[in-house]
Design a protein around this motif. Structure first.
Motif, short mmCIF file in Angstrom:
data_model
loop_
_atom_site.label_atom_id
_atom_site.label_comp_id
_atom_site.label_asym_id
_atom_site.label_seq_id
_atom_site.Cartn_x
_atom_site.Cartn_y
_atom_site.Cartn_z
N ARG A 83 0.83 -1.21 0.00
CA ARG A 83 0.00 0.00 0.00
C ARG A 83 0.86 1.26 0.00
N ARG A 84 1.95 1.21 0.75
CA ARG A 84 2.84 2.38 0.79
C ARG A 84 3.52 2.62 -0.56
N PHE A 85 3.95 1.55 -1.23
CA PHE A 85 4.54 1.71 -2.57
C PHE A 85 3.54 2.39 -3.50
N ALA A 86 2.29 1.88 -3.48
CA ALA A 86 1.27 2.39 -4.39
C ALA A 86 0.96 3.85 -4.08
N LYS A 87 0.85 4.17 -2.81
CA LYS A 87 0.51 5.53 -2.40
C LYS A 87 1.64 6.51 -2.76
N GLU A 88 2.86 6.09 -2.51
CA GLU A 88 4.02 6.93 -2.85
C GLU A 88 4.08 7.20 -4.35
N GLY A 96 11.18 8.69 -11.71
CA GLY A 96 12.06 7.87 -12.56
C GLY A 96 11.89 6.37 -12.38
N TYR A 97 10.65 5.93 -12.12
CA TYR A 97 10.38 4.50 -11.98
C TYR A 97 10.63 3.78 -13.30
N VAL A 104 2.71 -2.49 -12.03
CA VAL A 104 2.51 -3.17 -10.74
C VAL A 104 2.00 -2.17 -9.71
N LEU A 105 2.62 -1.01 -9.67
CA LEU A 105 2.26 -0.01 -8.66
C LEU A 105 0.82 0.46 -8.84
N LEU A 161 7.15 -8.19 -4.05
CA LEU A 161 5.97 -7.34 -4.26
C LEU A 161 6.01 -6.67 -5.63
N THR A 162 7.20 -6.52 -6.20
CA THR A 162 7.32 -5.93 -7.54
C THR A 162 8.17 -6.79 -8.49
N HIS A 163 9.03 -7.66 -7.95
CA HIS A 163 9.99 -8.40 -8.75
C HIS A 163 9.87 -9.89 -8.44
N SER A 164 9.13 -10.62 -9.27
CA SER A 164 8.90 -12.03 -8.94
C SER A 164 9.85 -12.97 -9.67
N CYS A 165 10.70 -12.47 -10.57
CA CYS A 165 11.73 -13.32 -11.18
C CYS A 165 12.84 -13.53 -10.14
#
Ligand code: 8NA
Ligand code: MG
Ligand code: MG
Length: 345
Positions: A83-88, A96-97, A104-105, A161-165
């Motif tokens: 939730r914090r990642f998404a909110k940020e 620069g994501y 994902v976000l 949460l963002t990198h499943s490889c």
């Protein structure tokens, strides 16, 4: 020992932010002459310089989310962190994501999402991201948990949460473990430091998923171990050139091409080096050297800065550098609070 440890905690998070802010100047550049790096660094000492404060990027934005979540929940809580990642991201999308992670976000922002690991698993046709975005934010896991097992377990889950490889989350674990060992003073014996990391990665890369992912990406078996062996060879070599480091280790946005590279930068700069100013301490050398490699400079300097900062401590970081970068005071505050959490019985 307490003040030493606190200084190391502060050095880790402040070093990470400095690497991100200072490294942003050269992000994506192919060829970065050392002269330009030194010019950029000496401008930090000039209080009258016109271009203002250096801004942090996604690396620091997400690192702060990790630290805030661990502090608030006093544990790893995947839903809270997601939730914090998404909110940020929603508040400041222009940091620069990477182009993939944005999807994902956006999905993590949905209140109806049941499984917070699912959006990451859907990336890149189901293979998941191998980018360094899990590793760039991994330092707080090393500060929040005392046991190495917990550092391994939660840095992996936090990255997933963002990198499943496996190349993505194993890179994050490697970075967290490097910071963990550095906090404990392990860089006093550089050979043992790299050997420990190699044996850690041997355990992780035995895993069947890791083996399958390496095959699917046309990599050799045990990709992190083989890079770390190259790090060890380069440590022994006299007069290693920037070009050799780039071709042997990489400087790209994949975790495999940047986490071992960041570790090498720290090890290489434990001693004074030709071309770097004599008055530079180890942390300054490490950041300067990371920038001179070009490529994903903000992220490589951010990761190297965290490992080096954990070794040298906060007092090794020039005031002028700290005052030139956005988010330093906040990172220092997070480090103090993580230290208090770490000290709880
Ligand atoms: P990400 O998950 O979007 O991955 C970054 C990139 O890596 C993707 O956009 C893809 O191009 C590629 N990639 C990752 N996994 C795969 C795969 N399985 N198959 C094919 N391609 C793949 O983002 P991230 O969070 O990992 O971010 C990594 C870096 O991007 C960070 O350094 C961050 O600062 C950012 N960034 C880098 C640059 C640069 O020029 N180096 C510029 C802007 C942003
Ligand atoms: Mg960045
Ligand atoms: Mg980057």
């Amino acid at each position: 020992a307490a003040p030493v440890m606190l200084s190391r905690f502060r050095g880790a998070l402040v070093g990470s932010v400095l690497g991100d802010c200072i490294g942003g100047e050269f992000e994506g550049a192919v060829d970065v002459p050392l002269d330009r790096v030194l010019q950029h660094l000496s401008a930090l000492e000039d209080e009258t310089r016109g271009d203002g404060i250096l801004l942090y990027s996604d690396d620091t934005a997400m690192m702060r989310c990790v630290a805030d979540s661990l502090l608030t929940r006093m544990a790893f809580d995947e839903r809270d962190m997601a939730r914090r990642f998404a909110k940020e991201y929603n508040l400041a999308p222009d940091r620069g994501y990477g182009s993939g992670v944005i999807q994902v976000l956006r999905k993590l922002a949905s209140p109806h999402l049941k499984d917070v690991f699912q959006p990451a698993q859907a990336q890149f046709g189901g293979r998941g991201s191998f980018g360094n975005g899990g590793a760039m934010r991994a330092a707080p896991f090393a500060l929040a948990f005392r046991s190495r097992n917990d550092v391994r377990k939660y840095s992996r889950l936090g990255a997933m949460l963002t990198h499943s490889c496996s190349l993505g989350y194993n890179g994050a674990m490697l970075q967290a473990l490097a910071v963990h060992l550095s906090l404990q003073g392990a860089l006093a014996l550089p050979k043992e430091f790299i050997n420990k990391l190699i044996s850690e990665m041997e355990e992780m890369e035995k895993d069947e998923t890791a083996q399958l992912d390496a095959k699917a990406l046309n990599l050799s078996d045990f990709p992190y171990c083989s890079r770390l062996h190259r790090v060890k060879e380069l440590m022994d070599r006299n007069g290693v050139s920037i070009e050799e480091v780039i071709s042997e280790l990489g400087n790209g946005i994949a975790a495999l091409q940047s986490v071992p590279t960041a570790i090498f930068c720290v090890l290489h700069c434990l001693e004074p080096r030709d071309g770097l100013p004599d008055q530079f301490g180890g942390l300054e050398r490490t950041i300067a050297y990371s920038l001179a490699l070009g490529g994903d400079t903000d992220t490589i300097a951010c990761m190297a800065g965290a490992i080096a900062g954990a070794h040298y401590g906060i007092d090794s970081i020039p005031q002028s550098w700290q005052m030139s970068c956005e988010g330093v005071a906040e990172a220092d505050d997070l480090a103090h609070r993580l230290y208090d959490l770490y000290c709880l019985p």
